[in-house]
Design a protein around this motif. Structure first.
Motif, PDB file in Angstrom:
ATOM      1  N   ILE A  25     -34.871   6.968  10.167  1.00 50.70           N
ATOM      2  CA  ILE A  25     -34.718   6.777  11.614  1.00 50.70           C
ATOM      3  C   ILE A  25     -34.147   8.082  12.170  1.00 50.70           C
ATOM      4  CG2 ILE A  25     -33.481   5.518  13.427  1.00 50.70           C
ATOM      5  CD1 ILE A  25     -33.478   3.102  11.445  1.00 50.70           C
ATOM      6  N   ARG A  26     -34.817   8.630  13.191  1.00 47.22           N
ATOM      7  CA  ARG A  26     -34.324   9.873  13.806  1.00 47.22           C
ATOM      8  C   ARG A  26     -34.038   9.600  15.275  1.00 47.22           C
ATOM      9  NH1 ARG A  26     -38.738  13.837  12.948  1.00 47.22           N
ATOM     10  NH2 ARG A  26     -39.676  12.192  11.680  1.00 47.22           N
ATOM     11  N   ASP A  27     -32.766   9.621  15.642  1.00 52.86           N
ATOM     12  CA  ASP A  27     -32.368   9.321  17.013  1.00 52.86           C
ATOM     13  C   ASP A  27     -32.093  10.628  17.737  1.00 52.86           C
ATOM     14  OD1 ASP A  27     -31.389   8.336  19.335  1.00 52.86           O
ATOM     15  OD2 ASP A  27     -30.151   6.787  18.379  1.00 52.86           O
ATOM     16  N   LEU A  28     -32.940  10.933  18.720  1.00 53.40           N
ATOM     17  CA  LEU A  28     -32.794  12.225  19.400  1.00 53.40           C
ATOM     18  C   LEU A  28     -32.153  12.064  20.780  1.00 53.40           C
ATOM     19  CD1 LEU A  28     -36.348  13.630  18.544  1.00 53.40           C
ATOM     20  CD2 LEU A  28     -34.259  13.882  17.215  1.00 53.40           C
ATOM     21  N   GLY A  29     -31.581  10.898  21.071  1.00 52.58           N
ATOM     22  CA  GLY A  29     -30.955  10.664  22.377  1.00 52.58           C
ATOM     23  C   GLY A  29     -31.809   9.701  23.180  1.00 52.58           C
ATOM     24  N   GLY A  30     -32.556  10.252  24.141  1.00 53.10           N
ATOM     25  CA  GLY A  30     -33.396   9.396  24.975  1.00 53.10           C
ATOM     26  C   GLY A  30     -34.582   8.825  24.217  1.00 53.10           C
ATOM     27  N   ILE A  31     -34.919   9.487  23.151  1.00 53.45           N
ATOM     28  CA  ILE A  31     -36.085   9.061  22.380  1.00 53.45           C
ATOM     29  C   ILE A  31     -35.666   8.979  20.896  1.00 53.45           C
ATOM     30  CG2 ILE A  31     -36.971  11.402  22.011  1.00 53.45           C
ATOM     31  CD1 ILE A  31     -39.757  10.331  22.563  1.00 53.45           C
ATOM     32  N   ALA A  32     -36.276   8.054  20.180  1.00 60.18           N
ATOM     33  CA  ALA A  32     -35.950   7.927  18.744  1.00 60.18           C
ATOM     34  C   ALA A  32     -37.224   7.587  17.984  1.00 60.18           C
ATOM     35  CB  ALA A  32     -34.902   6.839  18.542  1.00 60.18           C
ATOM     36  N   PHE A  33     -37.231   7.949  16.732  1.00 60.70           N
ATOM     37  CA  PHE A  33     -38.410   7.669  15.890  1.00 60.70           C
ATOM     38  C   PHE A  33     -37.988   6.909  14.643  1.00 60.70           C
ATOM     39  CE2 PHE A  33     -39.394  11.645  18.116  1.00 60.70           C
ATOM     40  CZ  PHE A  33     -40.559  11.257  18.778  1.00 60.70           C
ATOM     41  N   LEU A  34     -38.809   5.940  14.312  1.00 61.96           N
ATOM     42  CA  LEU A  34     -38.620   5.239  13.038  1.00 61.96           C
ATOM     43  C   LEU A  34     -39.869   5.522  12.208  1.00 61.96           C
ATOM     44  CD1 LEU A  34     -37.469   1.555  12.577  1.00 61.96           C
ATOM     45  CD2 LEU A  34     -39.526   2.372  11.441  1.00 61.96           C
ATOM     46  N   ILE A  35     -39.678   5.917  10.966  1.00 66.78           N
ATOM     47  CA  ILE A  35     -40.838   6.133  10.086  1.00 66.78           C
ATOM     48  C   ILE A  35     -40.945   4.913   9.176  1.00 66.78           C
ATOM     49  CG2 ILE A  35     -41.951   7.658   8.394  1.00 66.78           C
ATOM     50  CD1 ILE A  35     -41.417   9.086  11.047  1.00 66.78           C
ATOM     51  N   LEU A  36     -42.088   4.244   9.259  1.00 69.85           N
ATOM     52  CA  LEU A  36     -42.308   3.057   8.434  1.00 69.85           C
ATOM     53  C   LEU A  36     -43.259   3.410   7.286  1.00 69.85           C
ATOM     54  CD1 LEU A  36     -42.591  -0.543   9.344  1.00 69.85           C
ATOM     55  CD2 LEU A  36     -44.611   0.405   8.265  1.00 69.85           C
ATOM     56  N   ARG A  37     -42.909   2.925   6.096  1.00 67.08           N
ATOM     57  CA  ARG A  37     -43.677   3.275   4.887  1.00 67.08           C
ATOM     58  C   ARG A  37     -44.293   2.008   4.294  1.00 67.08           C
ATOM     59  NH1 ARG A  37     -39.343   4.509   1.824  1.00 67.08           N
ATOM     60  NH2 ARG A  37     -39.605   2.595   0.659  1.00 67.08           N
ATOM     61  N   ASP A  38     -45.571   2.100   3.917  1.00 63.43           N
ATOM     62  CA  ASP A  38     -46.161   1.007   3.132  1.00 63.43           C
ATOM     63  C   ASP A  38     -46.941   1.634   1.989  1.00 63.43           C
ATOM     64  OD1 ASP A  38     -48.581   1.899   4.107  1.00 63.43           O
ATOM     65  OD2 ASP A  38     -48.895   0.217   5.479  1.00 63.43           O
ATOM     66  N   ARG A  39     -47.706   0.852   1.265  1.00 61.47           N
ATOM     67  CA  ARG A  39     -48.341   1.410   0.066  1.00 61.47           C
ATOM     68  C   ARG A  39     -49.393   2.477   0.368  1.00 61.47           C
ATOM     69  NH1 ARG A  39     -51.361  -3.442   0.434  1.00 61.47           N
ATOM     70  NH2 ARG A  39     -53.602  -3.087   0.163  1.00 61.47           N
ATOM     71  N   SER A  40     -49.839   2.487   1.642  1.00 67.04           N
ATOM     72  CA  SER A  40     -50.892   3.459   1.967  1.00 67.04           C
ATOM     73  C   SER A  40     -50.325   4.769   2.510  1.00 67.04           C
ATOM     74  CB  SER A  40     -51.857   2.848   2.981  1.00 67.04           C
ATOM     75  OG  SER A  40     -51.236   2.729   4.239  1.00 67.04           O
ATOM     76  N   GLY A  41     -49.078   4.785   2.918  1.00 67.87           N
ATOM     77  CA  GLY A  41     -48.497   6.012   3.479  1.00 67.87           C
ATOM     78  C   GLY A  41     -47.374   5.703   4.449  1.00 67.87           C
ATOM     79  N   LYS A  42     -47.261   6.559   5.485  1.00 64.37           N
ATOM     80  CA  LYS A  42     -46.158   6.400   6.457  1.00 64.37           C
ATOM     81  C   LYS A  42     -46.718   6.542   7.858  1.00 64.37           C
ATOM     82  CE  LYS A  42     -43.004   8.859   3.420  1.00 64.37           C
ATOM     83  NZ  LYS A  42     -43.348  10.197   3.004  1.00 64.37           N
ATOM     84  N   ILE A  43     -46.007   5.947   8.816  1.00 62.99           N
ATOM     85  CA  ILE A  43     -46.431   6.105  10.213  1.00 62.99           C
ATOM     86  C   ILE A  43     -45.187   6.207  11.103  1.00 62.99           C
ATOM     87  CG2 ILE A  43     -46.571   3.651  10.864  1.00 62.99           C
ATOM     88  CD1 ILE A  43     -49.369   4.438  12.105  1.00 62.99           C
ATOM     89  N   GLN A  44     -45.358   6.912  12.209  1.00 61.95           N
ATOM     90  CA  GLN A  44     -44.236   7.095  13.144  1.00 61.95           C
ATOM     91  C   GLN A  44     -44.251   5.995  14.205  1.00 61.95           C
ATOM     92  OE1 GLN A  44     -43.315  11.166  14.414  1.00 61.95           O
ATOM     93  NE2 GLN A  44     -43.771  10.532  16.513  1.00 61.95           N
ATOM     94  N   VAL A  45     -43.065   5.454  14.488  1.00 63.75           N
ATOM     95  CA  VAL A  45     -42.929   4.452  15.558  1.00 63.75           C
ATOM     96  C   VAL A  45     -41.995   5.063  16.597  1.00 63.75           C
ATOM     97  CG1 VAL A  45     -42.233   2.087  16.112  1.00 63.75           C
ATOM     98  CG2 VAL A  45     -43.157   2.613  13.828  1.00 63.75           C
ATOM     99  N   LYS A  46     -42.420   5.039  17.865  1.00 59.31           N
ATOM    100  CA  LYS A  46     -41.636   5.736  18.903  1.00 59.31           C
ATOM    101  C   LYS A  46     -40.853   4.734  19.762  1.00 59.31           C
ATOM    102  CE  LYS A  46     -43.727   7.578  22.500  1.00 59.31           C
ATOM    103  NZ  LYS A  46     -44.597   8.515  23.228  1.00 59.31           N
ATOM    104  N   PHE A  47     -39.577   5.037  19.992  1.00 62.52           N
ATOM    105  CA  PHE A  47     -38.735   4.219  20.872  1.00 62.52           C
ATOM    106  C   PHE A  47     -38.292   5.083  22.053  1.00 62.52           C
ATOM    107  CE2 PHE A  47     -38.420   2.426  16.654  1.00 62.52           C
ATOM    108  CZ  PHE A  47     -38.424   1.059  16.865  1.00 62.52           C
ATOM    109  N   GLU A  48     -38.828   4.785  23.240  1.00 64.35           N
ATOM    110  CA  GLU A  48     -38.343   5.490  24.444  1.00 64.35           C
ATOM    111  C   GLU A  48     -37.326   4.558  25.087  1.00 64.35           C
ATOM    112  OE1 GLU A  48     -41.716   8.425  26.123  1.00 64.35           O
ATOM    113  OE2 GLU A  48     -42.342   6.347  25.805  1.00 64.35           O
TER     114      GLU A  48
END
Ligand code: AMO
Length: 434
Positions: A25-48
């Motif tokens: 989880i990367r919290d940059l203040g106004g925006i944050a990202f969660l990286i979710l991992r499954d067996r196929s790889g990873k994906i970014q989830v954006k929280f504004e």
């Protein structure tokens, strides 16, 4: 279960539900990202934060790393995201929360010793470079099975609880079987030979073997996976041909189907399939060459076992997979046939990787009287093995075969330093769980 899309399959503008582990989880203040991992790889989830439901933001950013979550949202194209897509969540569910303190860091940023890793294999396998080893192991087994089928073999499964051992009396694990002493099997040797007389003619087995040896080394396990082959109407040289074929097929399978895994392990450049013809050198030549390297404390004599440092010196000298043939009969097991023209010389062979032995095999003694004599010479009671020997009186063709150490194949192929890296849950002198 709710329908789920794998992260690798998410395309822009899809509305999807993804599920897996919270990688980062990367919290940059106004925006944050969660990286979710499954067996196929990873994906970014954006929280504004200002534009989204507070509860979703709170849940997404407070969830401990390595928890299992499910997210529903819409995928957007985003060139700055690791996979060029990101998800904007409309719903989030914590499916299984992880403790905030983990015994091992699955991101690999904090390294752990092998023992901690083996104690927490579930978390250890979340690391790509560990998972890659077992994906490659799985491919090796698939390619090996396929190669055996091409050789017209039938896959068999033989008992692992037995009344007697075959590979030397001291290395057996005793168990109690309904009040009687029994043992964990050291090798499918006798059973695979019994199938030669059955009319199946060509068989293979991939299964566990149990060795109670005291060795606590980087290349010994107390429970290992043996890849066994046995065929009627072939001699030891044809058994060696089959060995070359199966081992090269395993390498080819990995080269073709494990490109990403080899890359993860940093092996893409150096990985190569061995030439299918492995040099065949005699035991006599082997001891002469070892003696000439000057790497052994004492000069080897005819009849000596090859010491580990001698094997290594010879391996470095040969520089590829190779066979050692024509061993002294006295140091090969009773079931291996001697040469017809010289009874002091065995048809037994070992197949070696430059660093260690991978395979033992040979042509088998199929003549009843010789077989029974062999038991006696090795101090084994032939009566205990009557279930085996008597089948040699009912029509047993000449045959040959071998056993290949599965973990040693994985280990040498990938240059792993310790054989335990090639087993998910190794059994050794110190380890009985998990
Ligand atoms: P052998 O005892 O040499 O031969 O075993 C065959 C191969 O199995 C692997 N192996 C092991 N790997 C890890 N830990 C161990 N403790 C261990 N023991 C053996 C090695 C070895 O080369 N019945 C014969 C085979 C045959 O003739 O068909 C046999 O068991 O890679």
């Amino acid at each position: 279960m709710q329908e789920r899309t794998l992260t690798a399959e998410v395309a822009p503008s899809d509305e999807v539900t993804i599920a897996g582990w919270v990688h980062e989880i990367r919290d940059l203040g106004g925006i944050a990202f969660l990286i979710l991992r499954d067996r196929s790889g990873k994906i970014q989830v954006k929280f504004e934060k200002d534009e989204m439901d507070d509860e979703i933001v709170q849940t997404g950013l407070d969830v401990p790393r390595e928890s299992v979550i499910s997210i529903t949202g819409v995928a957007d194209e985003e060139p700055r995201a690791p996979t060029d897509v990101e998800i904007v969540p409309t719903a989030i569910e914590v499916v299984s929360s992880a403790d905030t303190e983990l015994p091992l860091d699955p991101s690999g940023k904090v390294s752990a010793d092998l023992s901690t890793r083996l104690d927490n294999r579930t978390l250890d396998l979340r690391k790509n470079e560990v998972k890659a080893v077992f994906q490659i192991r799985s491919e090796i087994l698939r390619a090996t099975r396929n190669a055996f089928r091409e050789l017209d073999c039938t896959e068999i499964n033989t008992p692992k609880i037995v009344a007697t051992g075959t590979e030397g009396g001291t290395e057996l694990f005793p168990i109690t079987y309904f009040g009687e002493e029994a043992f964990m099997n050291q090798s499918p040797q006798l059973f695979k030979q019994l199938m030669i007389g059955s009319g199946l003619e060509r068989v293979f087995e991939i299964g566990p073997i149990f060795r109670a040896e005291e060795h606590n080394t980087p290349r010994h396990l107390n429970e290992a996976t043996s890849i066994d082959f046995e065929s009627a109407f072939i001699d030891h040289t044809e058994a060696m041909d089959a060995c070359e074929y199966v081992v090269t097929a395993a390498y080819e399978g990995v080269a073709q189907n494990c490109i990403a895994e080899l890359e993860t392990l940093g092996l893409s450049d150096e990985f190569s399939v061995p030439d299918e013809t492995f040099p065949r050198i005699t035991y006599q030549e082997a001891i002469e060459r070892i003696n000439a390297t000057g790497e052994v404390d004492e000069q080897l004599l005819w009849g000596d076992d090859l010491p580990t440092d001698g094997e290594r010196a010879l391996g470095a000298d040969v520089g590829s997979h190779y066979f050692i043939t024509d061993w002294p009969s006295a140091i090969k097991p009773f079931y291996i046939k001697d040469h017809d023209d010289d009874e002091t010389l065995s048809t037994g062979f070992d197949m070696m990787h430059p660093q260690m032995e991978l395979v033992s095999g040979g042509q088998r003694e199929h003549r009843y009287e010789h077989l029974v004599d062999g038991f006696e010479q090795q101090g084994l009671d032939p009566e205990q093995f009557e279930y085996y020997t008597k089948m040699f009186r009912y029509g047993m063709p000449p045959h040959a075969g071998w056993g290949l150490g599965g973990e040693r194949l994985v280990m040498t192929m990938l240059g792993l330093e310790n054989i335990r890296e090639a087993v998910i849950f190794p059994r050794d002198r110190q380890r009985l769980s998990p």
